[in-house]
Every structure is written in structure tokens, then in C-alpha cells.
Design a protein around this motif. Sequence first.
Motif, PDB file in Angstrom:
ATOM      1  N   ARG A 153      30.593  36.675  18.227  1.00 58.03           N
ATOM      2  CA  ARG A 153      29.643  37.742  18.023  1.00 58.03           C
ATOM      3  C   ARG A 153      30.486  38.858  17.615  1.00 58.03           C
ATOM      4  O   ARG A 153      31.633  39.159  17.931  1.00 58.03           O
ATOM      5  CB  ARG A 153      28.671  38.291  18.437  1.00 58.03           C
ATOM      6  CG  ARG A 153      27.928  37.330  19.081  1.00 58.03           C
ATOM      7  CD  ARG A 153      26.494  37.903  20.719  1.00 58.03           C
ATOM      8  NE  ARG A 153      25.418  38.755  19.406  1.00 58.03           N
ATOM      9  CZ  ARG A 153      24.478  38.918  18.532  1.00 58.03           C
ATOM     10  NH1 ARG A 153      24.069  36.933  18.400  1.00 58.03           N
ATOM     11  NH2 ARG A 153      24.235  39.241  17.841  1.00 58.03           N
ATOM     12  N   ALA A 175      29.807  42.591  15.491  1.00 61.17           N
ATOM     13  CA  ALA A 175      29.213  43.439  15.040  1.00 61.17           C
ATOM     14  C   ALA A 175      27.837  42.862  14.326  1.00 61.17           C
ATOM     15  O   ALA A 175      26.740  43.353  14.333  1.00 61.17           O
ATOM     16  CB  ALA A 175      30.207  43.842  12.945  1.00 61.17           C
ATOM     17  N   GLY A 176      27.498  42.267  15.784  1.00 58.49           N
ATOM     18  CA  GLY A 176      26.109  42.350  16.360  1.00 58.49           C
ATOM     19  C   GLY A 176      25.400  40.937  15.573  1.00 58.49           C
ATOM     20  O   GLY A 176      24.306  40.482  15.881  1.00 58.49           O
ATOM     21  N   ARG A 177      26.455  39.890  15.239  1.00 54.74           N
ATOM     22  CA  ARG A 177      25.936  39.113  13.977  1.00 54.74           C
ATOM     23  C   ARG A 177      27.169  37.446  14.745  1.00 54.74           C
ATOM     24  O   ARG A 177      27.983  37.908  15.397  1.00 54.74           O
ATOM     25  CB  ARG A 177      26.708  39.214  13.020  1.00 54.74           C
ATOM     26  CG  ARG A 177      25.640  39.565  11.559  1.00 54.74           C
ATOM     27  CD  ARG A 177      24.892  39.711  11.007  1.00 54.74           C
ATOM     28  NE  ARG A 177      25.742  38.557  10.485  1.00 54.74           N
ATOM     29  CZ  ARG A 177      25.836  38.650   8.886  1.00 54.74           C
ATOM     30  NH1 ARG A 177      25.689  39.515   9.145  1.00 54.74           N
ATOM     31  NH2 ARG A 177      25.968  37.345   8.400  1.00 54.74           N
ATOM     32  N   SER A 178      26.578  36.766  15.144  1.00 59.04           N
ATOM     33  CA  SER A 178      26.590  35.740  15.281  1.00 59.04           C
ATOM     34  C   SER A 178      27.237  34.617  14.417  1.00 59.04           C
ATOM     35  O   SER A 178      26.601  34.344  12.989  1.00 59.04           O
ATOM     36  CB  SER A 178      25.304  34.578  16.436  1.00 59.04           C
ATOM     37  OG  SER A 178      26.387  33.127  16.604  1.00 59.04           O
ATOM     38  N   SER A 186      30.308  46.702   7.911  1.00 56.08           N
ATOM     39  CA  SER A 186      30.947  46.800   9.517  1.00 56.08           C
ATOM     40  C   SER A 186      32.785  46.974   9.079  1.00 56.08           C
ATOM     41  O   SER A 186      33.463  46.177   7.973  1.00 56.08           O
ATOM     42  CB  SER A 186      31.328  46.382  10.264  1.00 56.08           C
ATOM     43  OG  SER A 186      31.141  43.812   9.706  1.00 56.08           O
ATOM     44  N   ALA A 243      34.157  47.339  14.406  1.00 56.26           N
ATOM     45  CA  ALA A 243      33.746  46.275  14.821  1.00 56.26           C
ATOM     46  C   ALA A 243      34.774  44.905  15.418  1.00 56.26           C
ATOM     47  O   ALA A 243      34.569  44.208  16.312  1.00 56.26           O
ATOM     48  CB  ALA A 243      33.152  45.349  13.650  1.00 56.26           C
TER      49      ALA A 243
END
Length: 334
Positions: A9, A11-14, A151, A172
Motif C-alpha cells: 500500500r 497513500a492508502g492505495r493498493s 500524494s 506517502a
Amino acid sequence: MSSPSQFRRIAGRSVSAIGLGCMNLSHAYGVPPPEADAQRLLLRALNLGVTLFDTAALYGFGANEELVGRTLATHRQRFFLASKCGMQGVNGTRVIDGRAATIKATCEDSLRRLRTDHIDLYYLHRWDKNVPIEESVGAMADLVREGKIGSIGLSEVSSATLRRAHAVHPVAALQSEYSLWSREPELGPLQTCRELGVAFVAFSPLGRGFLGGTLQEVASLDAKDIRKTMPRFAPEAYASNLRMLSAAREIAHEARCTMAQLALAWLLARGDDIIPIPGTVQIAHLEDDLGAGRVTLDAGQVARLEAAFAREHIVGARYNAASLAEVDSEAYPA
């Protein structure tokens, strides 16, 4: 030890646990491949499940971003795009410039070359030591607010600089060189990243080809190959460094994997916040690299690997003196 997750992950993204460093396709390692071959490699990576593509304004002085844009723009929703500012070509010369106006202008140029309206992760490629980090990151924070970047990342900075930047705007990701033979991030940056919730992106995870085990001599490298300037690739130093690979070959045989997969599997096992981004110009190497996610190393094998690549066995610095002066990251005493 358990097998690593196939996803990480930022910045909250996979994103895929192994990304693709795109630099090799346009920059630093001699003559780039023909564009058709480079495009095939990018598309093959995407179709094999790579979702993190890493480029920069510097690479090919814009040519790499243009290549990524031409090839992948129609697939933009399928991947996480990272690029970099703060170091670019100006009238044919590499320039480090972290001023706010330059960062914003560079971002506009990158968006145009990449054929997109936003960059998911935008790194400060090098901290311009003539400009407070707070000023550079402040400009990048403006870009976040404007929706031009998702990010902020930093590259090759120390724990102290990361903390200063993070106080201005959440960072991030930190990108620095990290591999079995370049373990400086363990001097503090990795721990700081974990404290602050910052992903760690490892560039040159295969030691610029060394850890793959196929580069047996350096005399044949292209005259413009960046490794020609690096002390540990100097002929005498490199000949000494090659001795470290015998233990790695033995462990790779035990683990039923290639040398490159072994090096990447070691990195993946260091923590689920570490994302290696190997680069290559060959589809066969790309496919081999991505197989590292299926490799499991036991604690004994990890210990033997780390002993084989202990710092006292490594001859030569990772950069020459001029390049070391440009980075801010921690370093071992000479």
C-alpha cells in the motif's frame, strides 16, 4: 518465513508488491532499446499485474515520461503512476532545482508528457540543499490541493529531512536505493518510515544488475553506462565483489529460484511496507523478476545471505564523491 503478500500500500492505495522502474528504457544504461521493444515491455508488465510504474522528468530528459504516456495513457485507470521533480534536464544538462516555481512548472510538463491530468505519487527526486525542504514540499502540497498530484514522495533523504517534510504535509513514500549490497536505509530511514506510516520504495533492488549474477565483467559496459562512474563497479573492485555471489547461488539453488528472484524475495521479506521497483529492458528479465513473489526464504537462508553480503565484504561506494554529495540519505562511515 511466510510468503510475502502480492500487494502493498502507498497513500492508502493498493499496488503490486513489485513495481517497474522505467528508467532503463530511456536513461543511464547506454543506448536505450527501440521504442517498439520498450512499449512491448511496458504493456507486458501491465498485463502481468504490475500496477506501480515509476518514471521521472530526469529520465531521458523527458523522453521516459513521453514513452510511458504514449504507451499507457489509454490504460490509465489500471495502474498507479509515480514520477519525480526537482532534478531534470535543462538545455542538455542535469540540474537540481527545488524552487517552488520550478516544481510547479515541471509538474505541468510531466502531466503533458504523461498524457494524464494527475500523477498518483510525485517525488522530490533530490532535495535541493539551497532551498529549505519545507519550501519544496510546500509547493508539492499546493499541487495536491489542486488535484494535479495525489500524494507526495521524497527520494534519497535522511530521517531528519523526512521528518521536516512530513511536518509540512504527509509524505506517502520514501524512495532510496536498497538491496543486499546497499543497506543504508537500515541506518534509520526504514524505522522512521514505519513510525510515520510512510511506504518505502526500493530502487536498484538488484544492485544495478550485480545481484542477478549474469554481469561477470564490466569492461564491456557502454561508455555512457552510469555504472562506469560508480566505485564498486570499477574493474578491480567489481572482481572482488563477485566473490560474494557464490553464497547467493547456493541459496538460490536451495530455494529453487533465480539469483534475481532471491534478491527480490529478500527485500519483500524485510517488511510489507517495502516495494522494490526493478528495472529492465528485457521481457524475460521482467517475467523472472515478478516470480520473486512466489519465493519463500527461511530464517537460516536469510541469515546466510546477510552474512555473505556483510558491509565489510563490499568494495567501493555506491556512488562517486560528486553524486554522494547530492544525496541527503544516511551513509556508513568511510
